[in-house]
Design an enzyme around this catalytic site. Structure first.
Site, PDB file in Angstrom:
ATOM      1  N   HIS A 162      47.358  38.720  54.182  1.00 14.89           N
ATOM      2  CA  HIS A 162      47.883  39.606  53.137  1.00 14.89           C
ATOM      3  C   HIS A 162      48.716  40.772  53.672  1.00 14.89           C
ATOM      4  O   HIS A 162      49.388  41.456  52.912  1.00 14.89           O
ATOM      5  CB  HIS A 162      46.672  40.142  52.361  1.00 14.89           C
ATOM      6  CG  HIS A 162      46.981  40.826  51.084  1.00 14.89           C
ATOM      7  ND1 HIS A 162      48.186  40.712  50.430  1.00 14.89           N
ATOM      8  CD2 HIS A 162      46.231  41.648  50.312  1.00 14.89           C
ATOM      9  CE1 HIS A 162      48.149  41.424  49.311  1.00 14.89           C
ATOM     10  NE2 HIS A 162      46.982  42.008  49.241  1.00 14.89           N
ATOM     11  N   ASP A 212      48.264  43.113  30.538  1.00 15.31           N
ATOM     12  CA  ASP A 212      47.562  43.723  31.672  1.00 15.31           C
ATOM     13  C   ASP A 212      46.675  44.867  31.203  1.00 15.31           C
ATOM     14  O   ASP A 212      45.512  44.981  31.609  1.00 15.31           O
ATOM     15  CB  ASP A 212      48.562  44.239  32.711  1.00 15.31           C
ATOM     16  CG  ASP A 212      47.869  45.007  33.821  1.00 15.31           C
ATOM     17  OD1 ASP A 212      47.089  44.386  34.576  1.00 15.31           O
ATOM     18  OD2 ASP A 212      48.074  46.230  33.922  1.00 15.31           O
TER      19      ASP A 212
END
Length: 435
Positions: free
Chosen positions: A225, A316
């Site tokens: 990541h 969201d």
């Protein structure tokens, strides 16, 4: 620093099957190579924010030919990837199977991607040969260790022979990793755990992208990541889905096998007893650590973003507010919460921390727990909570957040031995997610 999950194609066009495991590995590889070419040729359009602002695409440079290198106290990021205008980069693929390391060239002599049947043949050769040889040295286990320990072992590994140095560089230069795994998950929950916590002996955790295929025909992805955020992987997945819709899957399977292609090459590190014992130690410690990780894959099917947009709430914001309500009903308190806010509208932008536990969210949660509250009152507090979330998210995306700034000050102070300001030891700082 891993992120990943099951491939979403399993929810639509590629139902998992042990008989199709190698086929699905070839499909993942073929479509990823198409994306590799598109990025190298700069044919991927820049992304835009909802308001049409161009977003930085720098993170996409870290998807291929990239690796995290362990160091004494500090790691470094290595990348040999180039666009076609910038020059050449490795087009070899690292394949791991049953603890063995293979190098595969998935392009023909003219630089074209091998046909789907040709890639299947390559993977069958790797799987069959690896199974016949038995368990390999599982050197990749060392990449799943504490970083300082892995740095020490990596230095020792390369000191044993020049061949080890060449192989290490080939691995770190390779486009990405394909893993033919021995695991046999039967559900999306089980494969989710495998992609994040699976067999350390069949991983090279430092590589930026790993496509993992289980014996039961699931494909999942694990990414290092540090170099890029999850949206880079989302775009790759979306590209794969779109490509398979436009191409004829049956025609792809009928393409001829390239009989002149070179077979994958088995690679071996020279090991001593010290490293063999280290591999055993790391494997045991890794399995003990991951045994404490619980993963659940859930799908909510009653409604989705279309319904939310119809009711004029951002999906969201709606989901984040729902998280707070669910947490409160479970633990009887509010939760300090981290949510990623992209800052890619800035040059080389990554993320800011969005703190979604706001006073307006708390009012909504209290209204939902108040059985005398009317539906219209609850709906009103929900809309207010979502609007506040939208506003704070926009501020974070516009560079007005403070979390990253505070974290940077904290780290610099700690590393330089500077006395920390009182705010960093204040209980409210920790309660809101600091530290």
């Amino acid at each position: 620093m891993s992120t990943g999950g099951p491939h979403t194609l399993h929810l639509s066009t590629l139902p998992p099957s042990p008989d199709k495991a190698i086929l699905y590995a070839a499909v993942f590889l073929h479509t990823t190579l198409c994306y590799f070419n598109a990025v190298r040729q700069e044919r991927i359009s820049p992304q835009f924010s909802v308001k049409g602002q161009t977003l930085s695409m720098d993170q996409f440079r870290g998807l291929f030919n990239a690796c995290r290198i362990p160091g004494d106290g500090t790691d470094s990021l290595y990348s040999s990837w180039k666009t076609e205008r910038e020059g050449d980069c490795s087009k070899l693929l690292l394949v791991l199977c049953h603890g063995h390391i293979w190098m595969l060239n998935p392009f023909d002599s003219e630089g074209k991607i091998l046909s789907l049947p040709s890639l299947e043949r390559q993977f069958h050769h790797i799987r069959d040969t690896s199974d016949r040889l038995g368990l390999g040295d599982a050197v990749g286990t060392l990449t799943c260790d504490n970083r300082d320990s892995w740095a020490k072992n990596r230095t020792h590994l390369m000191s044993l022979s020049d061949g080890n140095k060449r192989l290490m560089r080939a691995i770190e230069d390779a486009m990405f990793v394909m893993v033919l795994d021995d695991s046999e998950p039967k559900t999306m929950t089980e494969v989710s755990w495998e992609c994040l916590c699976g067999d350390p002996g069949n991983r090279w955790a430092d590589k930026s992208l790993s496509g993992i295929t289980t014996r039961t025909g699931y494909v999942c992805v694990n990414c290092e990541h540090t170099r890029f955020d999850a949206m880079v992987l989302v775009v790759l997945t979306h590209y794969q889905q779109t490509l398979l819709k436009r191409l004829s899957f049956d025609e792809m399977r009928r393409e001829p096998v390239n009989t002149e292609m070179s077979l994958p090459q088995l690679q071996n590190f020279a090991l001593d007893e010290t490293l063999r014992q280290e591999i055993k130690r790391v494997y045991s410690e890794n399995k003990e650590n991951t045994s404490n990780v619980v993963v659940n894959f859930e799908q909510f099917m009653e409604f989705g973003k279309t319904w939310m947009k119809k009711n004029k709430v951002h999906p969201d914001s709606f989901v984040q507010v729902a998280f707070q309500l669910a947490y409160y009903r479970t633990h009887h308190r509010m939760a300090s919460t981290y949510e990623t806010a992209t800052t890619r509208q800035f040059y080389h932008g990554r993320t800011e921390t969005m703190r979604s536990c706001t006073s307006d969210v708390k009012l909504f949660v209290q209204a939902m727990q108040d059985y005398s509250s009317t539906i219209s009152s609850k709906a009103s507090t929900l809309r207010t909570a979502c609007a506040t979330h939208d506003r704070v998210m926009k501020e974070c995306q516009d560079g007005m957040g403070v979390d990253r700034h505070m974290l940077g000050l904290y780290i610099v102070s700690a590393e330089e031995g500077i006395e920390l300001p009182e705010i960093f030891s204040d209980p409210s700082y920790f309660k809101t997610g600091g530290g």
